[in-house]
Design an enzyme around this catalytic site. Structure first.
Site, PDB file in Angstrom:
ATOM      1  N   SER A 114       4.854  37.027  21.927  1.00  0.00           N
ATOM      2  CA  SER A 114       5.390  38.334  21.582  1.00  0.00           C
ATOM      3  C   SER A 114       5.613  38.508  20.090  1.00  0.00           C
ATOM      4  O   SER A 114       6.076  39.545  19.643  1.00  0.00           O
ATOM      5  CB  SER A 114       6.723  38.557  22.315  1.00  0.00           C
ATOM      6  OG  SER A 114       7.680  37.608  21.887  1.00  0.00           O
ATOM      7  N   CYS A 115       5.284  37.507  19.293  1.00  0.00           N
ATOM      8  CA  CYS A 115       5.628  37.563  17.878  1.00  0.00           C
ATOM      9  C   CYS A 115       4.645  38.374  17.064  1.00  0.00           C
ATOM     10  O   CYS A 115       4.895  38.639  15.898  1.00  0.00           O
ATOM     11  CB  CYS A 115       5.706  36.148  17.294  1.00  0.00           C
ATOM     12  SG  CYS A 115       4.109  35.307  17.266  1.00  0.00           S
TER      13      CYS A 115
END
Length: 282
Positions: A114-115
């Site tokens: 998700s980064c």
């Protein structure tokens, strides 16, 4: 804390017969991790071993590397509107003089999908923040038969899974197959953090003579956590991701997937597996 499982009513249908009964479910609650009083991250977890989870999370983020860098971990009081303690917020205090890496209050999550980072950027982030290289000298050497026996031993140690059927597990084994520690959690990454955090608290990092076995797939995040803890071997009962294989190849991690009975795939670090025939090409 007595909140590992909860009871809920379920309508059960078996061969057309309908009945109502209570069912035991694994508990899932948020845990907010604060670093020196500042909010850092929130993870959904099964309550229990919260301090170890927070410590292990900070090992994987490159914040902590040894027990003497940790001053204490406490639950934060007044975590709810009425001022009661929910036991869902922990504050990790580092020892005086510990230099913290550049972590934003939004959490610099270079470790997860998700980064917004992928590929080389994610690999570089792990390489530049890891406290140790994987240094098992002489290299850990594992017989395929020993590896094949470990999933059943992990499953036998999953006490809460027997009651709920809804938990991931992670275990540390010695090169001889001794079960060193096992943790369960609704999140596979949390189970690994609990293992690593307990090792940090006991002064056992780096875990250079261990094997990490996980009950699901081997994601980049789990490979990263193994590397950050100095673990030389990661085995999973399901598939690895492509980025997990890339990270393993770059860091020297042995990565085994689809570990089911006598069958397994070795994706990287085959020098630690006692192969009886040359590895097939292609």
């Amino acid at each position: 804390m007595g909140r590992v499982t909860e009871r809920r009513k379920v309508i059960r249908i078996r061969d057309g017969a309908v009945s109502t009964r209570p069912d035991t479910l694994v508990a899932e609650e948020p845990l907010e991790i604060r670093l020196n009083g500042k909010p850092l991250a929130i993870t959904m977890r099964t309550p229990g071993d919260d301090f170890a989870l927070a410590a292990g999370f900070l090992v994987s983020e490159g914040v902590l590397g040894s027990a003497d860098e940790l001053q204490n971990i406490v639950y934060c009081a007044g975590a709810t509107v009425d001022g009661s303690n929910s036991y869902n917020v922990v504050d990790v205090r580092t020892a005086p003089g510990v230099v913290l890496p550049d972590i934003t209050l939004e959490r610099n999550v270079y470790t997860t999908s998700s980064c917004g980072l992928c590929g080389k950027a994610s690999l570089d982030a792990v390489r530049t923040t890891a406290r140790w290289t994987i240094d098992d000298t002489p290299p850990v050497r594992l017989e395929p038969e020993l590896l094949a026996s470990l999933p059943d031993r992990l499953r036998a140690a999953q006490r809460v899974f027997d009651r709920t059927g809804g938990l991931h597990a992670a275990a540390l084994f010695s090169p001889e197959g001794e079960l060193l520690d096992v943790r369960e959690d609704v999140g596979r990454h949390n189970a690994v953090d609990k293992l690593v955090g307990r090792a940090l608290q006991s002064g056992s990092l780096p875990l250079s003579r261990t094997l990490l076995l996980v009950s699901g797939r081997a994601s980049f995040e789990l490979a990263q956590k193994a590397v950050m803890a100095g673990i030389p071997v990661l085995a999973a009962v399901s598939a690895p991701s492509s980025l997990a294989v890339d990270l393993a190849a770059e860091t020297g991690l042995t990565l085994v997937g689809f570990l089911r009975g006598p069958s397994m795939n070795v994706y990287a670090g085959e020098h630690r597996i006692a192969l009886r025939a040359p590895a097939a090409q292609g």
